[in-house]
Motif scaffolding. Structure first.
Motif, PDB file in Angstrom:
ATOM      1  N   GLY A 583      10.028  -4.036  -4.075  1.00  0.00           N
ATOM      2  CA  GLY A 583       8.901  -4.599  -4.507  1.00  0.00           C
ATOM      3  C   GLY A 583       7.482  -3.680  -4.588  1.00  0.00           C
ATOM      4  O   GLY A 583       7.222  -3.430  -5.727  1.00  0.00           O
ATOM      5  N   LYS A 584       7.483  -2.889  -3.531  1.00  0.00           N
ATOM      6  CA  LYS A 584       6.346  -1.990  -3.550  1.00  0.00           C
ATOM      7  C   LYS A 584       6.677  -1.091  -4.393  1.00  0.00           C
ATOM      8  O   LYS A 584       5.543  -0.468  -4.876  1.00  0.00           O
ATOM      9  CB  LYS A 584       6.299  -1.584  -1.914  1.00  0.00           C
ATOM     10  CG  LYS A 584       4.994  -0.657  -1.687  1.00  0.00           C
ATOM     11  CD  LYS A 584       4.931   0.037  -0.333  1.00  0.00           C
ATOM     12  CE  LYS A 584       3.841   1.059  -0.201  1.00  0.00           C
ATOM     13  NZ  LYS A 584       3.811   1.667   1.108  1.00  0.00           N
ATOM     14  N   ALA A 585       7.707  -0.435  -4.414  1.00  0.00           N
ATOM     15  CA  ALA A 585       7.919   0.722  -5.384  1.00  0.00           C
ATOM     16  C   ALA A 585       7.807   0.332  -6.807  1.00  0.00           C
ATOM     17  O   ALA A 585       7.313   1.120  -7.677  1.00  0.00           O
ATOM     18  CB  ALA A 585       9.500   1.303  -5.327  1.00  0.00           C
ATOM     19  N   MET A 586       8.538  -0.764  -7.136  1.00  0.00           N
ATOM     20  CA  MET A 586       7.875  -1.347  -8.662  1.00  0.00           C
ATOM     21  C   MET A 586       6.552  -1.662  -8.801  1.00  0.00           C
ATOM     22  O   MET A 586       6.233  -1.389  -9.840  1.00  0.00           O
ATOM     23  CB  MET A 586       8.872  -2.808  -8.718  1.00  0.00           C
ATOM     24  CG  MET A 586      10.347  -2.605  -8.549  1.00  0.00           C
ATOM     25  SD  MET A 586      11.077  -1.500 -10.132  1.00  0.00           S
ATOM     26  CE  MET A 586      12.848  -1.725  -9.668  1.00  0.00           C
ATOM     27  N   ALA A 587       5.662  -1.833  -7.752  1.00  0.00           N
ATOM     28  CA  ALA A 587       4.443  -2.245  -7.997  1.00  0.00           C
ATOM     29  C   ALA A 587       3.377  -1.152  -7.991  1.00  0.00           C
ATOM     30  O   ALA A 587       2.338  -0.910  -8.215  1.00  0.00           O
ATOM     31  CB  ALA A 587       3.842  -3.539  -7.003  1.00  0.00           C
ATOM     32  N   SER A 588       3.988   0.044  -7.471  1.00  0.00           N
ATOM     33  CA  SER A 588       3.138   1.155  -7.341  1.00  0.00           C
ATOM     34  C   SER A 588       3.340   2.265  -8.624  1.00  0.00           C
ATOM     35  O   SER A 588       4.016   2.058  -9.265  1.00  0.00           O
ATOM     36  CB  SER A 588       3.605   2.173  -6.219  1.00  0.00           C
ATOM     37  OG  SER A 588       3.774   1.207  -5.146  1.00  0.00           O
ATOM     38  N   ASN A 589       2.020   3.127  -8.722  1.00  0.00           N
ATOM     39  CA  ASN A 589       2.386   3.921  -9.501  1.00  0.00           C
ATOM     40  C   ASN A 589       3.592   5.037  -9.467  1.00  0.00           C
ATOM     41  O   ASN A 589       4.284   4.857  -8.684  1.00  0.00           O
ATOM     42  CB  ASN A 589       0.995   4.991  -9.716  1.00  0.00           C
ATOM     43  CG  ASN A 589       0.680   5.687  -8.400  1.00  0.00           C
ATOM     44  OD1 ASN A 589       1.328   6.317  -7.889  1.00  0.00           O
ATOM     45  ND2 ASN A 589      -0.709   5.146  -7.944  1.00  0.00           N
ATOM     46  N   GLU A 590       3.953   5.867 -10.636  1.00  0.00           N
ATOM     47  CA  GLU A 590       4.883   6.761 -10.354  1.00  0.00           C
ATOM     48  C   GLU A 590       4.910   7.585  -9.423  1.00  0.00           C
ATOM     49  O   GLU A 590       6.181   7.830  -8.774  1.00  0.00           O
ATOM     50  CB  GLU A 590       5.077   7.283 -11.947  1.00  0.00           C
ATOM     51  CG  GLU A 590       6.460   8.034 -12.211  1.00  0.00           C
ATOM     52  CD  GLU A 590       6.630   8.772 -13.523  1.00  0.00           C
ATOM     53  OE1 GLU A 590       7.454   9.264 -13.673  1.00  0.00           O
ATOM     54  OE2 GLU A 590       5.581   8.474 -14.114  1.00  0.00           O
ATOM     55  N   THR A 591       3.653   8.053  -8.911  1.00  0.00           N
ATOM     56  CA  THR A 591       3.987   9.183  -8.001  1.00  0.00           C
ATOM     57  C   THR A 591       4.386   8.317  -6.754  1.00  0.00           C
ATOM     58  O   THR A 591       5.317   8.873  -5.876  1.00  0.00           O
ATOM     59  CB  THR A 591       2.522   9.740  -7.790  1.00  0.00           C
ATOM     60  OG1 THR A 591       2.242  10.356  -9.009  1.00  0.00           O
ATOM     61  CG2 THR A 591       2.572  10.881  -6.675  1.00  0.00           C
ATOM     62  N   ALA A 592       3.725   7.406  -6.277  1.00  0.00           N
ATOM     63  CA  ALA A 592       3.919   6.838  -4.874  1.00  0.00           C
ATOM     64  C   ALA A 592       5.337   6.086  -4.853  1.00  0.00           C
ATOM     65  O   ALA A 592       5.953   5.991  -3.917  1.00  0.00           O
ATOM     66  CB  ALA A 592       2.955   5.551  -4.798  1.00  0.00           C
ATOM     67  N   ALA A 593       5.652   5.630  -6.283  1.00  0.00           N
ATOM     68  CA  ALA A 593       6.901   5.083  -6.271  1.00  0.00           C
ATOM     69  C   ALA A 593       8.172   5.986  -6.021  1.00  0.00           C
ATOM     70  O   ALA A 593       9.065   5.887  -5.333  1.00  0.00           O
ATOM     71  CB  ALA A 593       7.490   4.354  -7.574  1.00  0.00           C
ATOM     72  N   TYR A 594       7.815   7.416  -6.514  1.00  0.00           N
ATOM     73  CA  TYR A 594       8.721   8.346  -6.310  1.00  0.00           C
ATOM     74  C   TYR A 594       9.000   8.601  -4.798  1.00  0.00           C
ATOM     75  O   TYR A 594      10.161   8.808  -4.372  1.00  0.00           O
ATOM     76  CB  TYR A 594       8.504   9.516  -7.214  1.00  0.00           C
ATOM     77  CG  TYR A 594       9.344  10.643  -7.045  1.00  0.00           C
ATOM     78  CD1 TYR A 594      10.526  10.658  -7.578  1.00  0.00           C
ATOM     79  CD2 TYR A 594       9.114  11.715  -6.210  1.00  0.00           C
ATOM     80  CE1 TYR A 594      11.270  11.695  -7.792  1.00  0.00           C
ATOM     81  CE2 TYR A 594      10.201  12.729  -6.025  1.00  0.00           C
ATOM     82  CZ  TYR A 594      11.218  12.995  -6.941  1.00  0.00           C
ATOM     83  OH  TYR A 594      12.056  13.764  -6.780  1.00  0.00           O
ATOM     84  N   ASP A 595       8.032   8.664  -4.160  1.00  0.00           N
ATOM     85  CA  ASP A 595       8.197   8.901  -2.578  1.00  0.00           C
ATOM     86  C   ASP A 595       9.086   7.993  -1.927  1.00  0.00           C
ATOM     87  O   ASP A 595       9.856   8.297  -1.049  1.00  0.00           O
ATOM     88  CB  ASP A 595       6.813   8.873  -1.980  1.00  0.00           C
ATOM     89  CG  ASP A 595       5.975   9.967  -2.531  1.00  0.00           C
ATOM     90  OD1 ASP A 595       6.300  11.201  -2.849  1.00  0.00           O
ATOM     91  OD2 ASP A 595       4.563   9.883  -2.387  1.00  0.00           O
ATOM     92  N   ILE A 596       9.048   6.667  -2.251  1.00  0.00           N
ATOM     93  CA  ILE A 596       9.923   5.665  -1.957  1.00  0.00           C
ATOM     94  C   ILE A 596      10.976   5.649  -2.471  1.00  0.00           C
ATOM     95  O   ILE A 596      12.064   5.704  -1.427  1.00  0.00           O
ATOM     96  CB  ILE A 596       9.006   4.256  -2.254  1.00  0.00           C
ATOM     97  CG1 ILE A 596       7.754   3.839  -1.771  1.00  0.00           C
ATOM     98  CG2 ILE A 596      10.103   3.269  -1.540  1.00  0.00           C
ATOM     99  CD1 ILE A 596       7.129   2.803  -2.142  1.00  0.00           C
ATOM    100  N   MET A 597      11.176   5.959  -3.458  1.00  0.00           N
ATOM    101  CA  MET A 597      12.706   6.352  -3.948  1.00  0.00           C
ATOM    102  C   MET A 597      13.434   7.356  -3.604  1.00  0.00           C
ATOM    103  O   MET A 597      14.599   7.428  -3.175  1.00  0.00           O
ATOM    104  CB  MET A 597      12.713   6.318  -5.640  1.00  0.00           C
ATOM    105  CG  MET A 597      12.290   5.064  -6.274  1.00  0.00           C
ATOM    106  SD  MET A 597      12.378   5.196  -7.951  1.00  0.00           S
ATOM    107  CE  MET A 597      11.000   6.226  -8.320  1.00  0.00           C
ATOM    108  N   THR A 598      12.761   8.725  -3.183  1.00  0.00           N
ATOM    109  CA  THR A 598      13.093   9.716  -2.528  1.00  0.00           C
ATOM    110  C   THR A 598      13.681   9.245  -0.973  1.00  0.00           C
ATOM    111  O   THR A 598      14.539   9.636  -0.594  1.00  0.00           O
ATOM    112  CB  THR A 598      12.307  10.802  -2.459  1.00  0.00           C
ATOM    113  OG1 THR A 598      11.956  11.154  -4.017  1.00  0.00           O
ATOM    114  CG2 THR A 598      12.857  12.144  -1.983  1.00  0.00           C
TER     115      THR A 598
END
Length: 767
Positions: A583-598
């Motif tokens: 949920g945090k990845a979906m709610a973050s901007n693309e840059t912060a979400a990419y760190d979580i997805m990585t």
């Protein structure tokens, strides 16, 4: 109390077929039950007829996948199965985290049919299991109602539960879920409990424990049984209805049922270690104390045992309560879970466990839902309850407690309407049976007055002989013929309307599989929207076998079941922190979400977007719950207020908040979106134009979008490629060097150094 007609042994005119009225009534009973089974089975086939034989919804896909694994690899391998495709990178031990009753039931039927040389695929067994069990539920409801009231009331109750929407919503063809078999186990366990209580038989008590064991293996709702039966016993003790039958039936049921329930791996030691099961243990201890005092009283009946019995019972209850509190304080007994707290406080889940409140089935029930799922039974079941209270006995105390508790829990949570429906059918069957008995009962004329045998021919002087009252006519008693006929016609019309409503509700509201959508044009034509299976099929055919898919937990079971790919979260929802990270990845901007997805090794991201076709169950409408769940675990990074406007509105147009317009979920939903009607890009679900349009994605690229834009899949770029510019195909040429080569025309061929020289035409001598 209504009963089926008894044979008139003294009437010699009853000849031929109907002479044996007992056999005739049995024939009627069997015929009605078979017709109820057939009607219930047929009314649940709309989904198969309109679409195809397919598994519905979300949870059934995991159940089907688990059943197929058990059939292929065996039961013991199923218990030890570690599912590496779920909850990456954690995985899931399936055998210890499921109720295996559903899988065992389907697997046993599959084994039996193949033993009889009837080849049938396990998928077809899973699709039609719930409709078949609806007939067994009707029979169990008949037995329960007949034990409570009469066989006629039981037939009414069986017919009601066979088609009532409150039960068919969970038992249509393709709804391969635990509730499909659990309601049968629930009703059958209650019947056996009343049978054991009425007879005091150890045999019936053991049968009750065995049925309870099957219920424990099938559904987590067994906790309702193990709390309702002790509540019944406690109420009987309070009412002074202690008996040897009660002592034997509950003692045997509790001990055997406790030992059997602990054999389920997922349950384990919970019956003796959790607060949800302590009511059964406490009532058992209290019953032992009361039984001991009763035994002492039997040794000396003339002693003053009444006061001692009352005081001893109160002291025993207080000691049991204090012991449970002490063990809970010491940590021996686990406290009440959050799911049970949410049953007593409807606002608890929204504040403390938003993942529970995010499920639509966990919302409070509206009044319209009661009428939609029960129809006329809403008005008639209080009548049956009133008659049970009026003619109270040990068994009717149970159904009274069942009705009151089920009404409360059904009002708290929509899903628990399923537990209310059976008792509503039972009590409505009693009410309709009594009404029909009053309508069809023959009027009983008062007996003619008998003239006194007075031998005196003349009355005594001064005394006036009293005249007997004139016999009243038949019209003064009971209902008149016209009134009776009118009420009977209204009675039949009401039942007909109930049947029509049940068929319509089952057909239109509960027979549409969530993975296949249908839309209807103005001319009545139907168009099938098969975007879900289209997307899952693309995943299974165009991604690596070990690809990891990130989506919201609603779609985890379907991705694993149809796409056969690894998911991060799914519908089990056992790990709240892992779901919050998604949920945090979906709610973050693309840059912060990419760190979580990585960090989570995500290869693809899947989102559901219904703006093009007006599908209201998409991720944008669920997004606020993603934010709330993420905020619960990451309060420093995610704030729910940032996703609302200054006026507190949740919007997606130009007035939406900046955080909302730049979050990953928003971008993945509206990226390159130009459909939806006029003007292009119009969101038909929210009725607005997106506020952020024409943006580019940096860390993700669109991999696949289904025909109606419903499912969108994006590939996550690897760290070594996301910052490289994308060149058109025409410009992908290798630049040649402008410098001249030092080689001349004579030196274009390379020369080997120290090349050996051979003399042609001469043969080398052998050494």
């Amino acid at each position: 109390m209504t009963t089926l007609a008894e044979p008139n042994l003294g009437n010699g005119r009853n000849k031929g077929l109907f002479n044996n009225m007992t056999g005739f009534s049995t024939l009627i009973t069997v015929t009605v039950l078979l017709l109820a089974w057939l009607a219930g089975f047929a009314s649940r086939l709309f989904a198969v007829i309109r679409f195809e034989s397919i598994i519905h919804e979300f949870d059934p896909w995991f159940n089907y996948r688990s059943t197929a694994y058990m059939v292929q690899h065996g039961f013991y391998n199923f218990l030890n199965w570690f599912d590496e495709r779920a909850w990456y990178p954690l995985g899931r031990i399936v055998g210890g985290t499921v109720y295996p009753g559903l899988m065992i039931t389907s697997g046993s039927i599959h084994w039996l049919l193949h033993a009889l040389n009837i080849p049938i695929h396990i998928r077809d067994i899973c699709v039609f299991l719930a409709p078949v069990f609806s007939g067994l539920t009707a029979i169990a409801t008949y037995l329960l109602t007949a034990e409570l009231w009469s066989r006629g009331a039981g037939l009414f109750a069986a017919c009601f539960i066979a088609i009532v929407p409150g039960y068919s919503s969970r038992s249509v063809a393709g709804s391969y879920d635990n509730e499909g078999i659990a309601i049968f186990a629930l009703q059958f366990t209650y019947f056996l409990w009343l049978k054991s209580l009425k007879t005091g038989s150890v045999f019936w008590s053991i049968c009750t424990a065995l049925s309870y064991f099957y219920m424990v293996s099938a559904w987590g709702g067994y906790v309702f049984i193990i709390n309702l039966i002790p509540l019944h016993v406690f109420a009987l003790l309070i009412m002074g209805r202690f008996s040897q039958r009660l002592f034997v039936s509950y003692s045997v049921f509790y001990i055997v049922g406790l030992l059997l329930s602990m054999q389920i791996p997922f349950v384990g030691f919970q019956p003796i270690r959790t607060s949800e099961h302590m009511a059964a243990s406490g009532v058992f201890a209290l019953l032992m104390a009361v039984g001991a005092l009763k035994y002492l009283h039997s040794l000396n009946p003339k002693g003053q045992w009444k006061q001692l019995l009352i005081v001893g019972g109160l002291v025993s209850a207080a000691l049991v309560f204090l012991m449970v509190v002490f063990l809970t304080y010491m940590g021996v007994i686990a406290p009440w879970s959050g799911r049970f707290y949410s049953l007593w406080d409807t606002a608890y889940a929204k504040i403390h466990i938003p993942i529970i409140a995010s499920v639509s089935e966990h919302q409070p029930t509206t009044w319209s839902s009661f009428f939609f799922d029960l129809h006329v039974l809403v008005c008639t079941f209080p009548v049956g309850l009133w008659y049970c209270v009026k003619n109270i006995n040990d068994e009717r105390v149970f159904v009274t407690l069942y009705a009151l508790s089920a009404v409360y829990f059904a009002g708290v949570m929509v899903r628990l309407m399923l537990t209310l429906t059976p008792v509503v059918c039972v009590l409505s069957g009693i009410a309709f049976s009594i009404l029909l008995d009053l309508l069809l009962r023959e009027d009983e004329l008062p007996a003619a007055p008998v003239e006194p045998n007075d031998k005196n021919l003349y009355d005594k002087a001064g005394k006036v002989k009293k005249r007997a009252p004139e016999p009243t006519t038949q019209a003064d008693f009971g209902l008149g013929t016209n009134v009776r006929s009118g009420v009977l016609i209204a009675f039949m019309i009401l039942l007909m309307l109930f049947s029509v409503h049940c068929t319509w509700a089952t057909s239109n509201a509960y027979s549409s599989p969530s993975i296949v959508l249908a839309s209807y044009g103005n001319d009545g034509s139907r168009k099938i929207l098969d975007d879900f299976r289209e997307a899952y099929g693309w995943l299974s055919q165009n991604t690596a076998d070990d690809a990891r898919i990130m989506s919201w937990w609603d779609y985890g079971y379907q991705i694993a079941g149809m796409g056969n790919r690894t998911t991060l979260v799914d519908n089990n929802t056992w790990n709240n922190s892992h779901i919050a990270l998604v949920g945090k990845a979906m709610a973050s901007n693309e840059t912060a979400a990419y760190d979580i997805m990585t960090m989570l090794d995500v290869d693809y991201v899947l989102v559901i977007f219904g703006g093009a076709i007006g599908y209201s169950g998409d991720d944008i409408n669920k997004f606020i719950w993603m934010v709330r769940i993420a905020e619960g675990e990451h309060p420093k990074d995610i704030h729910e207020a940032d996703y609302f406007t200054e006026k507190g509105e949740y919007r997606v147009d130009s007035e939406a908040s900046k955080t909302m317009l730049n979050c990953l979920m928003y971008k993945l939903s509206y990226y390159r979106y130009d459909s939806g009607g006029s003007p292009p890009g119009y969101d038909r679900t929210r009725g607005a134009l997106p506020g952020n349009r024409g943006f580019k994605l940096t860390f993700l690229e669109e991999a696949y979008t289904t025909e109606h834009w419903l499912v969108r899949i994006y590939r996550v770029k690897k760290p070594y490629e996301f910052n490289r510019p994308r060149l058109p195909l025409a410009k992908r040429t290798i630049q040649t060097s402008l410098t001249m080569s030092k080689k001349t025309s004579k030196r274009r061929k390379g020369v080997l150094k120290n090349k050996p020289t051979l003399v042609k035409g001469k043969k080398l001598s052998k050494l």
